[in-house]
Design an enzyme around this catalytic site. Structure first.
Site, short mmCIF file in Angstrom:
data_model
loop_
_atom_site.label_atom_id
_atom_site.label_comp_id
_atom_site.label_asym_id
_atom_site.label_seq_id
_atom_site.Cartn_x
_atom_site.Cartn_y
_atom_site.Cartn_z
N HIS A 64 0.85 -1.22 0.00
CA HIS A 64 0.00 0.00 0.00
C HIS A 64 0.87 1.25 0.00
O HIS A 64 0.39 2.32 -0.32
CB HIS A 64 -0.89 0.03 1.26
CG HIS A 64 -1.64 -1.24 1.49
ND1 HIS A 64 -2.62 -1.69 0.62
CD2 HIS A 64 -1.57 -2.18 2.47
CE1 HIS A 64 -3.12 -2.83 1.07
NE2 HIS A 64 -2.49 -3.15 2.18
N HIS A 94 5.95 6.92 5.99
CA HIS A 94 5.57 6.42 4.67
C HIS A 94 4.98 7.59 3.88
O HIS A 94 4.78 8.66 4.42
CB HIS A 94 4.55 5.27 4.79
CG HIS A 94 3.29 5.73 5.43
ND1 HIS A 94 3.10 5.73 6.80
CD2 HIS A 94 2.18 6.28 4.89
CE1 HIS A 94 1.92 6.24 7.06
NE2 HIS A 94 1.34 6.59 5.94
N HIS A 96 2.15 8.95 0.61
CA HIS A 96 1.00 8.74 -0.28
C HIS A 96 1.28 9.58 -1.52
O HIS A 96 1.77 10.72 -1.38
CB HIS A 96 -0.30 9.17 0.39
CG HIS A 96 -0.58 8.42 1.66
ND1 HIS A 96 -1.38 7.30 1.71
CD2 HIS A 96 -0.10 8.60 2.93
CE1 HIS A 96 -1.41 6.84 2.95
NE2 HIS A 96 -0.64 7.60 3.71
N GLU A 106 -3.19 13.35 0.74
CA GLU A 106 -4.46 12.89 1.34
C GLU A 106 -5.22 14.10 1.89
O GLU A 106 -6.37 14.33 1.52
CB GLU A 106 -4.17 11.87 2.45
CG GLU A 106 -3.45 10.63 1.91
CD GLU A 106 -3.81 9.39 2.67
OE1 GLU A 106 -3.42 9.27 3.84
OE2 GLU A 106 -4.51 8.52 2.10
N HIS A 119 3.85 10.90 5.90
CA HIS A 119 3.29 10.70 7.24
C HIS A 119 4.34 10.11 8.17
O HIS A 119 4.85 9.01 7.91
CB HIS A 119 2.08 9.75 7.17
CG HIS A 119 0.90 10.39 6.51
ND1 HIS A 119 -0.15 9.65 5.96
CD2 HIS A 119 0.59 11.68 6.31
CE1 HIS A 119 -1.04 10.48 5.45
NE2 HIS A 119 -0.63 11.73 5.65
N THR A 178 -5.66 6.66 7.82
CA THR A 178 -6.31 6.93 6.53
C THR A 178 -6.38 5.67 5.67
O THR A 178 -6.79 5.72 4.51
CB THR A 178 -5.53 8.00 5.73
OG1 THR A 178 -4.23 7.45 5.43
CG2 THR A 178 -5.40 9.29 6.51
N1 LIG Z 1 -1.82 6.85 6.64
S1 LIG Z 1 -1.72 6.85 8.22
O1 LIG Z 1 -2.96 7.35 8.77
O2 LIG Z 1 -0.53 7.56 8.67
C1 LIG Z 1 -1.54 5.20 8.76
C2 LIG Z 1 -0.57 4.84 9.69
C3 LIG Z 1 -0.45 3.50 10.11
C4 LIG Z 1 -1.34 2.55 9.60
N2 LIG Z 1 -1.33 1.20 9.94
C5 LIG Z 1 -0.53 0.61 10.80
O3 LIG Z 1 0.27 1.19 11.47
C6 LIG Z 1 -0.71 -0.91 10.87
N3 LIG Z 1 -0.81 -1.29 12.24
C7 LIG Z 1 -1.91 -1.17 13.04
O4 LIG Z 1 -2.94 -0.63 12.68
C8 LIG Z 1 -1.59 -1.80 14.28
C9 LIG Z 1 -0.28 -2.22 14.21
C10 LIG Z 1 0.21 -1.88 12.92
O5 LIG Z 1 1.31 -2.04 12.43
C11 LIG Z 1 -2.30 2.92 8.69
C12 LIG Z 1 -2.41 4.25 8.26
ZN LIG Z 2 -0.32 7.65 5.67
#
Ligand SMILES: NS(=O)(=O)c1ccc(NC(=O)CN2C(=O)C=CC2=O)cc1
Ligand SMILES: [Zn+2]
Length: 249
Positions: A64, A94, A96, A106, A119, A178
């Site tokens: 993703h 990471h 987007h 986003e 992010h 998100t």
């Molecule tokens: N794009 S964002 O909002 O910064 C965004 C940031 C992070 C995650 N996902 C994770 O961190 C996956 N995760 C969990 O949900 C629980 C443990 C784990 O690794 C999804 C989205």
């Molecule tokens: Zn993100």
């Protein structure tokens, strides 16, 4: 697993509520930030970032996004201040992005989209023992969002600090992840000033994919075909009465 999600026609953001009903919750992210409707809050402290001793451990393509993970065994690499009650520890960052044009961020600002959005994901290590536990708690996470203009970033002698703009003026609001699981556990801190990245900062990228694109991570599409990973952004979600505060006038 049954929870296969993506950004395509069938498995994209408009379908996520089928497996993740919280997608239609009251504090979903991203949002469209309308500066004239934000509230200047003089009591908001400046944010403090201690990224000097950061220890990145790996970079991966999770299908993703491209994610750089950090060693989060102590608060050496953390964000403090701003709307936060205590230190939040950096777990990963990471991006987007879009395909070709200037779409890809986003969050939007009065409808304006940026080419990409970084992010920096932090978790409340004062209150929770692990990232996973914090990720499901309403005050568990703090994500620093940085808009990127342009198409290539300088990664020499990399430290997250070099991905930050001059000004740390920010907007803040209570939101969510998100992407699935879309937990409503994020205090969003979105910097107003984008960072500008351009070809001339890094010279020609080492390898340019055949169609002239900067090589993106590729993903395995169901059915084995390879598909470029792009347009991995969720559109803005309803504000549902939330207040967006500004740290600047
Ligand atoms: N794009 S964002 O909002 O910064 C965004 C940031 C992070 C995650 N996902 C994770 O961190 C996956 N995760 C969990 O949900 C629980 C443990 C784990 O690794 C999804 C989205
Ligand atoms: Zn993100």
């Amino acid at each position: 697993t049954c929870h296969q999600w993506g950004y395509g026609e069938e498995d994209g953001p408009s379908a996520w509520h089928n497996d993740y009903p919280i997608a239609q919750g009251n504090r979903q992210s991203p949002i469209d930030i309308v500066p004239t409707e934000t509230v200047y809050d003089a009591s908001l402290a400046p944010i403090m970032l201690s990224y000097d001793l950061c220890t990145s451990v790996n970079i991966s393509n999770n299908g993703h996004s491209v994610v750089v993970e950090f060693d989060d065994v102590d608060d050496r690499t953390a964000i403090r201040g701003g709307p936060l009650e205590n230190a939040y520890r950096l777990k990963q960052f990471h991006f987007h992005w879009g395909g070709k044009g200037c779409h890809g961020s986003e969050h939007t600002v009065s409808g304006k989209t940026y080419a990409s959005e970084l992010h920096l994901v932090h978790w409340n290590s004062a209150k929770y023992k692990t990232f996973g536990e914090a990720a499901a708690a309403p005050d568990g996470l703090a994500v620093l969002g940085v808009f990127l203009e342009g198409s290539t970033a300088d990664f020499r002698g990399f430290s997250p600090k070099c991905l930050l703009p001059n000004s740390l003026n920010y907007w803040t609001y209570p939101g969510s992840l998100t992407t699935p699981p879309l937990h409503e556990s994020v205090t969003w801190i979105v910097l107003k000033e984008p960072i500008l990245v351009s070809e001339k900062q890094v010279g020609k990228p080492p390898a340019v994919a055949t169609d002239g694109e900067v090589p993106n991570a590729v993903v395995q599409r169901r059915g084995g075909g390879q598909k470029r990973m792009e347009n991995n952004f969720r559109p803005p979600q309803p504000l549902k009465g939330r207040k967006v505060r500004a740290s600047f006038n």
